[in-house]
Design an enzyme around this catalytic site. Structure first.
Site, PDB file in Angstrom:
ATOM      1  N   CYS A   1       0.830  -1.218   0.000  1.00  0.00           N
ATOM      2  CA  CYS A   1       0.000   0.000   0.000  1.00  0.00           C
ATOM      3  C   CYS A   1       0.860   1.261   0.000  1.00  0.00           C
ATOM      4  O   CYS A   1       0.568   2.221  -0.709  1.00  0.00           O
ATOM      5  CB  CYS A   1      -0.949  -0.004   1.186  1.00  0.00           C
ATOM      6  SG  CYS A   1      -0.115  -0.075   2.782  1.00  0.00           S
ATOM      7  N   HIS A 245      -1.629   1.501   7.165  1.00  0.00           N
ATOM      8  CA  HIS A 245      -1.843   1.628   5.720  1.00  0.00           C
ATOM      9  C   HIS A 245      -1.650   3.079   5.312  1.00  0.00           C
ATOM     10  O   HIS A 245      -1.856   3.978   6.120  1.00  0.00           O
ATOM     11  CB  HIS A 245      -3.249   1.168   5.350  1.00  0.00           C
ATOM     12  CG  HIS A 245      -3.469  -0.307   5.511  1.00  0.00           C
ATOM     13  ND1 HIS A 245      -2.983  -1.228   4.614  1.00  0.00           N
ATOM     14  CD2 HIS A 245      -4.080  -1.010   6.487  1.00  0.00           C
ATOM     15  CE1 HIS A 245      -3.307  -2.447   5.020  1.00  0.00           C
ATOM     16  NE2 HIS A 245      -3.967  -2.342   6.149  1.00  0.00           N
TER      17      HIS A 245
END
Length: 245
Positions: A1, A245
């Site tokens: 990510c 993330h």
């Protein structure tokens, strides 16, 4: 990510994308190990495909295994490694100065005596800046903190070659800012009470436009030109120090 986010941010800088496309990758020995070639292919897919693109070939060119590609890495470190690799591959070509022209700025670290004409200084290049979050409400305060002077006096006087010990100011000042400025917010730090890394979740504001002229040194050649920067992209980390993330 983190890698996908950074690659999208770089892709959406047209000047950077043009540099990547201009790199000569016609005679690479091993296509699987060429970061420039696989970055070209990825950017081309992103530009012309109407569906999601895989980064597997690019991560393979880094020398990453499937296990390493899912490991947590520092996004600032990843960006530096990627851009450094491209810059190294451009040495000796017509594109040699293109990456520095886009991302390189300069600072001066100095110790400047107050009562006599004496200064010790060192000029350094930077490709990104780490800005303090803790104790700062916004980006302007972070820049003020960056160029804040420390007074050297009393038992901490500066020892000069010509004038002995002197009161002095020590600090950092900006000589030039790059065309594209990467700012990294220092949201992670070591907590000495718990002896572990923690994330600083304090509110921190940054404007859509900022004038960086006040933070340039008085002798900078850029002080007379516009140093107004527009906010172009933001990458935000969600989670704690160990994962997110």
């Amino acid at each position: 990510c983190y890698m996908n986010s950074m690659l999208q941010a770089l892709y959406h800088l047209p000047a950077f994308r043009r540099i990547v496309y201009k790199m000569d990758t016609r005679n690479v020995e091993d296509e699987n190990k060429s970061i420039p070639l696989n970055l070209q292919r990825l950017f081309c897919q992103m530009q012309f495909q109407d569906h999601a693109c895989s980064t597997k070939s690019l991560t393979k060119s880094f020398g990453w295994s499937d296990y390493e590609s899912i490991m947590q890495h520092d996004i600032q470190e990843f960006c530096r490694l990627l851009v450094d690799n491209l810059e190294m591959k451009m040495k000796g070509t017509e594109l040699e100065k293109s990456i520095p022209a886009l991302f390189k700025g300069q600072t001066r670290q100095y110790i400047r005596c107050i009562n006599v004409e004496y200064e010790s200084s060192k000029i350094e290049d930077f490709y990104d800046l780490s800005m303090q979050v803790k104790g700062c409400k916004n980006l302007q305060e972070s820049f003020e903190k960056y160029v804040e002077k420390d007074r050297m006096d009393g038992n901490n006087q500066y020892s000069t070659d010509d004038y002995g010990k002197q009161d002095a100011d020590m600090g950092v000042e900006f000589i030039s800012f790059p065309s594209v400025l990467h700012l990294h917010l220092r949201r992670f730090e070591f907590d000495y009470n718990y002896e572990t890394m923690i994330k600083i979740n304090d509110r921190f504001e940054f404007p859509e436009e900022i004038d960086l002229t006040p933070y340039l040194s008085k002798d900078s050649e850029d002080i007379s030109k516009s140093n107004i920067y527009d906010l172009y992209g933001v990458l935000i980390h969600m989670g704690a120090y160990g994962a997110g993330h």
